[in-house]
Design a protein around this motif. Structure first.
Motif, PDB file in Angstrom:
ATOM      1  N   ILE A   1       1.491  -1.356  -1.398  1.00  0.00           N
ATOM      2  CA  ILE A   1       1.651  -1.554  -2.840  1.00  0.00           C
ATOM      3  C   ILE A   1       0.320  -1.682  -3.591  1.00  0.00           C
ATOM      4  O   ILE A   1       0.179  -1.119  -4.681  1.00  0.00           O
ATOM      5  CB  ILE A   1       2.581  -2.751  -3.110  1.00  0.00           C
ATOM      6  CG1 ILE A   1       3.998  -2.395  -2.666  1.00  0.00           C
ATOM      7  CG2 ILE A   1       2.603  -3.107  -4.585  1.00  0.00           C
ATOM      8  CD1 ILE A   1       5.008  -3.507  -2.859  1.00  0.00           C
TER       9      ILE A   1
ATOM     10  N   HIS B   1      -0.770   1.672  -4.363  1.00  0.00           N
ATOM     11  CA  HIS B   1       0.101   2.240  -5.390  1.00  0.00           C
ATOM     12  C   HIS B   1      -0.496   1.966  -6.777  1.00  0.00           C
ATOM     13  O   HIS B   1      -0.579   2.862  -7.628  1.00  0.00           O
ATOM     14  CB  HIS B   1       1.480   1.582  -5.235  1.00  0.00           C
ATOM     15  CG  HIS B   1       2.570   2.151  -6.049  1.00  0.00           C
ATOM     16  ND1 HIS B   1       3.891   1.795  -5.863  1.00  0.00           N
ATOM     17  CD2 HIS B   1       2.581   3.021  -7.084  1.00  0.00           C
ATOM     18  CE1 HIS B   1       4.651   2.429  -6.736  1.00  0.00           C
ATOM     19  NE2 HIS B   1       3.884   3.175  -7.497  1.00  0.00           N
TER      20      HIS B   1
ATOM     21  N   HIS C   1       9.305   4.718  -3.002  1.00  0.00           N
ATOM     22  CA  HIS C   1       8.540   4.889  -4.238  1.00  0.00           C
ATOM     23  C   HIS C   1       8.557   6.332  -4.735  1.00  0.00           C
ATOM     24  O   HIS C   1       8.156   6.593  -5.873  1.00  0.00           O
ATOM     25  CB  HIS C   1       7.084   4.477  -4.026  1.00  0.00           C
ATOM     26  CG  HIS C   1       6.901   3.044  -3.649  1.00  0.00           C
ATOM     27  ND1 HIS C   1       7.382   2.004  -4.416  1.00  0.00           N
ATOM     28  CD2 HIS C   1       6.291   2.469  -2.587  1.00  0.00           C
ATOM     29  CE1 HIS C   1       7.074   0.859  -3.852  1.00  0.00           C
ATOM     30  NE2 HIS C   1       6.419   1.106  -2.744  1.00  0.00           N
TER      31      HIS C   1
ATOM     32  N   VAL D   1       5.510   9.565  -7.753  1.00  0.00           N
ATOM     33  CA  VAL D   1       5.496   8.119  -7.618  1.00  0.00           C
ATOM     34  C   VAL D   1       5.167   7.545  -8.992  1.00  0.00           C
ATOM     35  O   VAL D   1       4.193   7.963  -9.634  1.00  0.00           O
ATOM     36  CB  VAL D   1       4.445   7.669  -6.583  1.00  0.00           C
ATOM     37  CG1 VAL D   1       4.344   6.156  -6.536  1.00  0.00           C
ATOM     38  CG2 VAL D   1       4.793   8.218  -5.208  1.00  0.00           C
TER      39      VAL D   1
ATOM     40  N   PRO E   1       4.104   0.865 -10.951  1.00  0.00           N
ATOM     41  CA  PRO E   1       4.842  -0.406 -10.849  1.00  0.00           C
ATOM     42  C   PRO E   1       4.970  -1.060 -12.222  1.00  0.00           C
ATOM     43  O   PRO E   1       4.118  -0.893 -13.088  1.00  0.00           O
ATOM     44  CB  PRO E   1       3.961  -1.249  -9.922  1.00  0.00           C
ATOM     45  CG  PRO E   1       3.107  -0.267  -9.178  1.00  0.00           C
ATOM     46  CD  PRO E   1       2.870   0.862 -10.131  1.00  0.00           C
TER      47      PRO E   1
END
Length: 366
Positions: free
Chosen positions: A301, A304, A330, A337, A340
């Protein structure tokens, strides 16, 4: 605001199912995993966490917290991330911290700061994009036929490119790379990762095959101890080189690869091997100054978030470790992607930590 507590918590990681392999000479997926969480808290209730996964992670992290991290951090301002990042490198001079441990404090402090500001980390970093294409990054399969079938499944699921981790045999790997290009056609971006399996002569042999097959990049064919060897490789192959993944020193070491002319595609960056988020961003900005790419390594993450914050990265790396392919959660059906949305790094709830740590282990042993 001052840091008041620094804690390490063990988290079990389930074994990969099915188990997977890397190239000859490297261990595959561990039969039993081990993970830990570094938690940093303050007198105003703000907290930040970072995940750590490797063999012996819990014991190692607890030792670092008890011997080094707690004394260094308690009483400090958690928003002085730059000063604390430099302090970790001072500690490394004597402690010789494992490379993945160098960025743990930094990741937790970025998580804390973003939570305190009610923003995702990628936005606190400035933000560049809200979506990025994903490529499928394979583990090592038994046969060429399995690799080709996996590639078909990945493309059908929307992945925008394929990166191979093959056997570590220059001639077999060259034949596989040529076969994959012939199988998917000229338009699909293909990459190859040698996982440091070769010496210079074999790296040159394989690199020439990759040039002929028009691969987008050639990643870590040799151990990254000798920048001279990489410079000579760059002089003898036309396929662009993506380098400085596992070498120590974050942007400081990456700079020498660039200055030597060895980073003909760019350099690797990422939270795990480049000193956390601060080190990863320094690496990306360094590469950008030379108009090179800084490709984010790994699919955990924190990385990400990096993909959304770095202008000169191309793809999100999504691991594919089974011959029956399912998209990482994801990645959407178009192979994208998305950024978040939760505050901080937005780690999953504690009950989901084992699955997240499992992906973390997979993402940082290739």
């Amino acid at each position: 605001m001052k840091i008041t507590h620094v804690e390490a918590h063990r988290i079990g990681v389930p074994a990969a199912d099915p188990p997977f392999q890397w190239r000859n000479g490297l261990a595959g997926s561990p039969a039993v995993g081990d993970g830990a969480v570094l938690r940093i808290g303050t007198d105003e209730g703000a907290e930040g966490v970072a995940l750590f996964a490797r063999p012996g992670a819990a014991v190692l992290l607890q030792d670092l917290v008890d011997r080094v991290f707690r004394d260094e951090l308690v009483g400090q301002d958690p928003f002085q991330r730059e000063w604390l990042w430099e302090r970790v490198w001072e500690l490394d001079r004597i402690q010789e911290l494992p490379l993945p441990a160098l960025g743990l404090i930094d990741i937790a402090l970025w998580d804390l700061a973003a939570r305190a500001n009610d923003q995702p980390v990628w936005q606190l970093l400035g933000g560049f994009r809200e979506a990025i294409p994903a490529y499928a990054s394979t583990s090592t399969f038994a046969t060429t036929e399995e690799f080709l079938d996996v590639a078909d499944q990945c493309l059908a699921l929307g992945y925008r490119g394929i990166k191979l981790h093959a056997w570590g045999d220059a001639r077999k790997d060259a034949a596989l790379c040529m076969a994959l290009r012939g199988h998917v056609g000229p338009e699909v971006p293909l990459m190859y990762d040698g996982s440091a399996g070769f010496d210079l002569p074999d790296a040159v042999y394989l690199g020439r095959a990759l040039s002929e097959a028009d691969y987008l990049w050639y990643e870590e064919p040799m151990r990254e101890f000798s920048i001279t060897a990489y410079k000579r490789l760059a002089e003898q192959v036309q396929v662009p080189l993506l380098v400085a993944e596992t070498s120590d020193g974050a942007h400081m070491n990456s700079a020498d690869f660039i200055a030597a002319g060895a980073a003909t595609f760019g350099v690797r960056t990422g939270t795990t091997l480049r000193g956390g988020i601060t080190g990863a961003m320094r690496t990306a900005h360094l590469a950008d100054a030379y108009r090179l790419r800084a490709e984010v390594h790994g699919s955990d993450i924190p990385n990400h978030h990096l993909c959304m914050a770095i202008s000169n990265t191309t793809y999100y790396e999504s691991l594919v470790t089974s011959t029956t392919v399912t998209r990482e959660r994801h990645v959407d059906a178009q192979g994208l992607v998305h950024a978040p949305v939760g505050p901080g790094i937005a780690l999953p709830h504690e009950n989901d930590y084992p699955a997240e740590l499992h992906r973390f282990v997979e993402g940082h042993t290739n």
